[in-house]
Design a protein around this motif. Structure first.
Motif, PDB file in Angstrom:
ATOM      1  N   GLY A  66       0.793  -1.226   0.000  1.00  0.00           N
ATOM      2  CA  GLY A  66       0.000   0.000   0.000  1.00  0.00           C
ATOM      3  C   GLY A  66       0.819   1.268   0.000  1.00  0.00           C
ATOM      4  N   LYS A  69      -0.015   3.380  -5.121  1.00  0.00           N
ATOM      5  CA  LYS A  69      -1.370   3.029  -5.557  1.00  0.00           C
ATOM      6  C   LYS A  69      -1.325   2.518  -6.992  1.00  0.00           C
ATOM      7  N   TYR A  82      -4.116  -3.881   1.671  1.00  0.00           N
ATOM      8  CA  TYR A  82      -3.274  -3.673   2.846  1.00  0.00           C
ATOM      9  C   TYR A  82      -3.824  -2.589   3.764  1.00  0.00           C
ATOM     10  N   GLN A  83      -4.294  -1.493   3.180  1.00  0.00           N
ATOM     11  CA  GLN A  83      -4.780  -0.372   4.000  1.00  0.00           C
ATOM     12  C   GLN A  83      -6.049  -0.714   4.775  1.00  0.00           C
ATOM     13  N   ASP A  84      -6.702  -1.820   4.418  1.00  0.00           N
ATOM     14  CA  ASP A  84      -7.918  -2.222   5.129  1.00  0.00           C
ATOM     15  C   ASP A  84      -7.664  -3.254   6.218  1.00  0.00           C
TER      16      ASP A  84
END
Length: 330
Positions: A66, A69, A82-84
């Motif tokens: 992440g 983008k 990944y960001q979640d």
């Protein structure tokens, strides 16, 4: 493996510890660094990521984490972007840049800050310091670390959350032979525990000993993937070497059987057109004495060079001519 009480990650059994990319693409202006690649990195294996400089390896790893983008496509870890992830360090451990450390902090302070900010018990700090051999220098400021010590600290940080997915970009860079061996054994041990290990390296001999599967990339595109032996076999041929005092007679007999040979030196023949057993049978049928009959298997380095030869960013020219004697003495 044990769970960390304060690590807000789902139970291991609910995780799918793999990395999956679909049509992943990254462009920087007019340059395409990663070009519509798709792959799956499976748990329980060490997957080696190979490719020339500028091929897109580091960009791919940054996309997974992440840090960049995608222009197009997706890449997920454990089924999520990944960001979640609810507790990233407890699900994914990564070493992407060993130099990206706060130089004024000690090794212990660096790891402690990571542990506290990610809800990981601080007792884990001493565990990873011991695991990576950094306990004797735990109080030393990071700016005084050698490149190899920095690599070990980066690996310690990656292991801090006891993650199921490990991503290492050139982890043996700067390590001495003992350190290289330690990384190899650590990666194998982690995979044997059912974890997903994704590792890039320029050391072909090390990848041949460490990896189960390979992903080879060139100019942002996947060139080939699969088990190590299959990748080598797909790009190279085994060479049968035979030595005989009747080499000329043997060459003629093999040629009659449709097997071409080369003569790299007097009394020696090589061929890639038949297995050693077939060469031996033909020699026996013609009463030809053999002093040597062996199969020379291709190496991963040979396969890698064959696969990536047209995809290197820079190609070296021929060696420069030697200096004239007078200039050499100057």
């Amino acid at each position: 493996m044990r769970e960390h009480a304060n690590c807000a990650t789902p139970p291991r059994k609910e995780l799918i510890p793999l990395i999956e990319a679909v049509d992943l693409t990254k462009r920087y202006g007019s340059k395409t660094a990663v070009d519509h690649i798709s792959f799956t990195i499976e748990p329980g294996t060490v997957t080696g990521f190979l490719g020339p400089n500028g091929a897109g390896k580091s960009t791919t790893m940054r996309l997974i984490m992440g840090l960049d983008k995608p222009t197009e496509g997706t890449v997920k870890v454990n089924g999520h972007f990944y960001q979640d992830l609810r507790a990233p360090l407890c699900q994914v451990g990564a070493l992407l840049d060993a130099k990206g450390l706060h130089g004024s902090r000690s090794a212990r302070a660096h790891l402690t800050q990571l542990a506290v900010s990610n809800g990981i018990p601080t007792r884990r700090v001493d565990e990873v310091l011991d695991l990576t051999g950094l306990t004797p220098v735990a109080k030393k400021r990071v700016k005084g670390f050698s490149l190899g010590m920095g690599q070990r600290l980066g690996i310690a940080a990656a292991l801090l959350g006891d993650p199921q997915v490990l991503i290492f970009d050139e982890p043996v860079n700067g390590l001495d032979p003992e350190g290289v061996k330690w990384v190899r054994e650590t990666c194998r041990h982690l995979a044997d525990q059912g974890r997903t290990v994704f590792i890039s390296s320029h050391l072909m001999s090390e990848m041949a000993q460490t990896a189960d599967h390979l992903l080879v990339i060139g100019r942002g595109r996947i060139l080939t993937s699969g088990p190590v032996d299959e990748v080598i076999a797909s790009a190279t041929n085994d060479v049968v070497r035979v030595a005989s005092p009747q080499a000329a007679d043997l060459a003629a007999a093999l040629n009659t059987a449709g097997i071409d040979t080369k003569a790299p030196e007097p009394g020696v023949l090589t061929t890639t057109m038949a297995p050693a057993a077939r060469v031996g049978e033909i020699a026996a049928a013609h009463g030809i004495v053999l002093h040597e009959l062996a199969t020379q298997h291709a190496s991963l380095e040979e396969a890698y060079l064959e696969l990536t030869g047209n995809d290197v960013e820079y190609t070296a020219g021929s060696a420069p001519a030697p200096l004239p004697a007078a200039a050499a003495r100057a």
